[in-house]
Motif scaffolding. Structure first.
Motif, short mmCIF file in Angstrom:
data_model
loop_
_atom_site.label_atom_id
_atom_site.label_comp_id
_atom_site.label_asym_id
_atom_site.label_seq_id
_atom_site.Cartn_x
_atom_site.Cartn_y
_atom_site.Cartn_z
N ASN A 181 0.82 -1.22 0.00
CA ASN A 181 0.00 0.00 0.00
C ASN A 181 0.85 1.26 0.00
OD1 ASN A 181 -2.45 -1.41 0.02
ND2 ASN A 181 -2.38 -1.63 2.25
N LYS A 182 2.08 1.14 0.44
CA LYS A 182 2.98 2.29 0.48
C LYS A 182 4.26 1.98 -0.28
CE LYS A 182 0.47 4.96 3.15
NZ LYS A 182 -0.06 6.26 2.66
N GLY A 183 4.77 2.98 -0.98
CA GLY A 183 6.03 2.83 -1.69
C GLY A 183 5.87 2.34 -3.12
N LYS A 184 7.02 2.07 -3.74
CA LYS A 184 7.06 1.69 -5.14
C LYS A 184 7.30 0.19 -5.30
CE LYS A 184 9.34 3.13 -9.47
NZ LYS A 184 10.37 4.03 -10.06
N LYS A 185 6.64 -0.40 -6.27
CA LYS A 185 6.81 -1.82 -6.59
C LYS A 185 6.87 -1.96 -8.10
CE LYS A 185 6.23 -6.46 -5.93
NZ LYS A 185 6.75 -7.37 -4.90
N VAL A 186 7.84 -2.73 -8.58
CA VAL A 186 8.00 -2.96 -10.02
C VAL A 186 7.92 -4.46 -10.29
CG1 VAL A 186 9.58 -2.77 -11.97
CG2 VAL A 186 9.43 -0.91 -10.30
N VAL A 187 7.08 -4.82 -11.27
CA VAL A 187 6.90 -6.23 -11.62
C VAL A 187 7.18 -6.41 -13.11
CG1 VAL A 187 5.35 -8.20 -11.61
CG2 VAL A 187 5.10 -6.43 -9.86
N LEU A 188 8.13 -7.27 -13.44
CA LEU A 188 8.46 -7.58 -14.83
C LEU A 188 7.79 -8.88 -15.23
CD1 LEU A 188 10.03 -7.09 -17.48
CD2 LEU A 188 11.93 -8.40 -16.45
N PHE A 189 6.98 -8.84 -16.27
CA PHE A 189 6.41 -10.04 -16.86
C PHE A 189 7.26 -10.41 -18.07
CE2 PHE A 189 2.87 -8.51 -14.39
CZ PHE A 189 2.21 -9.66 -13.99
#
Length: 288
Positions: A181-189
């Motif tokens: 809910n807080k901060g940055k998240k990066v997901v590579l498919f």
């Protein structure tokens, strides 16, 4: 060749057992060549059905196309043929070129939601599924071999086969994707094979796959929360370990069994990067 190695992985665990896949097909749809939506259930219960899942960049799929066309010419009046492009790193132009190259005359469809493939336990191209006139799956396989030919011949006689031949490929559970809910998240498919398997047929895509993983490696070095989800297509845990070693990946890399996350996030090409901020998707990136 490497793709034959992956076919051997997929054929491991072959079982001669009878099984009925869920009959809930009323939500399954395909797109025909005219761009029209077709309900998959419209094919069932009238006569046997032959599903062939394929992709234009799949080398064994191309090798099998003459066999597929010949089978259609032989049994097309007694068996419903449904050629299904899996809609991953593909487009209508590429499909049309394959149709012209092999003079394909059976109906061609696109699995634009990937739900048909999921329903019939698709694991990798090429994939054959035969369904009898009682809507029961009685054959699964990856090769255009004698077993497939014999089953087609039997189905063409009375629409039924007593002994089923199904693959014992049971999917594992995918690791859930947790978005904070807080901060940055990066997901590579991405896919474990896209950098080398597409090198000849889709070199630009293959290069993007390399650049994408290098990009997320740099993001991880900066302390950003990064995760990699790879398609289940042609992939097992050994392939994941090799991928991690090749790219020196330090972030979690896991298989999206069932391709649920690919489907949920409308991913129909790799690589594809999703960026989240405070729990919300803020952007998608496909070029690196």
């Amino acid at each position: 060749m490497k793709y034959k190695f992956f076919l051997m992985i997929l054929l491991t665990g072959l079982m001669l057992v009878s099984q009925r896949i869920s009959a809930n097909t009323d939500t399954l749809i395909l797109e025909n060549e005219a761009g029209q939506i077709v309900k998959f259930e419209s094919f069932l219960g009238k006569k046997p059905v032959y599903l062939k899942f394929w992709a234009t960049w799949c080398k064994p799929c191309m090798e099998q196309m003459p066999h597929f066309q010949h089978a259609y010419e032989q049994y097309g009046d007694k068996i419903q043929f449904v050629a299904i492009n899996i809609d991953l790193n593909d487009d209508a132009h590429s499909v049309a070129k394959v149709k012209e190259r092999f003079s394909l005359s059976m109906p061609l469809f696109t699995d634009l939601t990937a739900q048909v493939a999921k329903h019939y336990e698709f694991m990798g191209t090429p994939f054959h599924v035969l369904i009898d006139s009682d809507e029961k799956v009685i054959f699964q396989g990856h090769e255009a071999d004698k077993a497939l030919d014999n089953t087609l011949r039997l189905l063409s006689h009375n629409g039924k086969v007593e002994k089923a031949r199904l693959l014992g490929e049971k999917q594992s559970e995918a690791t859930p994707l947790v978005i904070p809910n807080k901060g940055k998240k990066v997901v590579l498919f991405t896919a474990t094979w896209c950098d080398w398997y597409l090198a000849d047929t889709r070199p630009a895509m293959a290069k993007q796959c390399v650049l994408a993983q290098q990009h997320v490696n740099k993001l991880a070095e900066q302390g950003i929360d990064v995760e990699v989800k790879v398609s289940q297509l042609w992939t097992d845990q050994t392939a994941v370990r090799e991928y991690v070693d090749k790219f020196s990946a330090t972030m979690p890399v896991s298989i999206d069994y069932g391709n649920d996350l690919f489907i949920k996030n409308d991913i129909n090409s790799v690589p594809n990067l999703l960026i989240y901020s405070d729990g919300r998707l803020v952007s998608k990136q496909a070029k690196f």
